[in-house]
Design an enzyme around this catalytic site. Sequence first.
Site, PDB file in Angstrom:
ATOM      1  N   ASP A 121       9.447  26.612  43.836  1.00  0.00           N
ATOM      2  CA  ASP A 121       9.342  28.056  43.461  1.00  0.00           C
ATOM      3  C   ASP A 121       7.825  28.352  43.948  1.00  0.00           C
ATOM      4  O   ASP A 121       6.943  27.797  43.064  1.00  0.00           O
ATOM      5  CB  ASP A 121       9.810  28.310  42.145  1.00  0.00           C
ATOM      6  CG  ASP A 121       9.588  30.014  41.795  1.00  0.00           C
ATOM      7  OD1 ASP A 121       8.807  30.394  42.436  1.00  0.00           O
ATOM      8  OD2 ASP A 121      10.351  30.181  40.823  1.00  0.00           O
ATOM      9  N   HIS A 146      12.449  29.676  44.526  1.00  0.00           N
ATOM     10  CA  HIS A 146      12.699  30.729  43.415  1.00  0.00           C
ATOM     11  C   HIS A 146      13.998  31.762  43.857  1.00  0.00           C
ATOM     12  O   HIS A 146      14.376  31.651  44.894  1.00  0.00           O
ATOM     13  CB  HIS A 146      11.565  31.879  43.699  1.00  0.00           C
ATOM     14  CG  HIS A 146      11.401  32.817  42.669  1.00  0.00           C
ATOM     15  ND1 HIS A 146      11.364  32.625  41.229  1.00  0.00           N
ATOM     16  CD2 HIS A 146      11.894  34.163  42.497  1.00  0.00           C
ATOM     17  CE1 HIS A 146      11.282  33.730  40.516  1.00  0.00           C
ATOM     18  NE2 HIS A 146      11.709  34.906  41.347  1.00  0.00           N
ATOM     19  N   CYS A 156      14.629  35.824  37.167  1.00  0.00           N
ATOM     20  CA  CYS A 156      13.365  36.192  37.620  1.00  0.00           C
ATOM     21  C   CYS A 156      12.617  36.909  36.545  1.00  0.00           C
ATOM     22  O   CYS A 156      12.217  36.596  35.464  1.00  0.00           O
ATOM     23  CB  CYS A 156      13.337  37.089  38.710  1.00  0.00           C
ATOM     24  SG  CYS A 156      11.919  37.463  39.772  1.00  0.00           S
TER      25      CYS A 156
END
Length: 278
Positions: free
Chosen positions: A214, A246, A157
């Site tokens: 995502d 995600h 991330c």
Amino acid sequence: MTDLTRRQFIIVTALSAGFTLAVHPIAAAVINTDAAGLVAGEVKIPVKDGSIPAYRAMPATGSNFPVILVIQEIFGVHAHLQDICRRLAKLGYLAIAPEMFARQGDVSKLTEVQEIISKVVSKVPDAQVMSDLDATVEWAQKSGKGNINKLGITGFCWGGRIVWLYSSHNPKVKAGVAWYGRVVGNSTDLTPKQPIDIAASLKVPVLGLYGGKDQSIPNDTVEKMQQVLKTGSSGSEIVLYPDAPHAFNADYRPSYREKEAQDAWKRMQDWFKKYGVS
């Protein structure tokens, strides 16, 4: 160092023992890797203006271990990142995750994602991150256990974006693996360049692992990154898992997708071996 700087630094002096409050409740799928056969725990990394905490894991016997920098999500170096380090150590690496937000605040006690972003993450300068990672590499070398001639980096991330940037910053990096880190964004004083800005000139091979569903990283930005990478000579590649959201590797969250996570983990291992981080 001014008195003001001295007062401000350091906000975070120790790592969280558990999970950041904002990610509770913890999913039943959470993976717990034991420390049997490992040396694992918190260490202090000397940096320009003090020291920052980091989590380090490595085999209990031997030395000259290949080094992998492990870069956190927005949730800091909490239990999940520490577990990632232990997983890598079981594979023979010295894995180390420095707390990148140490000066800006302790995210472990914040309960809302937007609060974490606005109060802490948005205030972290890329230049600080690059410098702290340089210091972490130096620590690994001076430890007498790490071989920085076999240096890799992986991140998730927020940390996925940093993988691209640090692979451009430090020519000693042999290979990087970026998990769902954003590749486009606005240029600011704190974040002057985005991964797409360095993609064409990148020399280090980076493997990008992204989710087709995502919602925070649109597919068209990933595809654009792929096209720019092709104009360069780094040999970087991006894998887009069509049905993955995600944070599909975050086994402590509802976003976890076991099939894609396991495939991506194997790809990461193969990538590091292919480029000499083994």
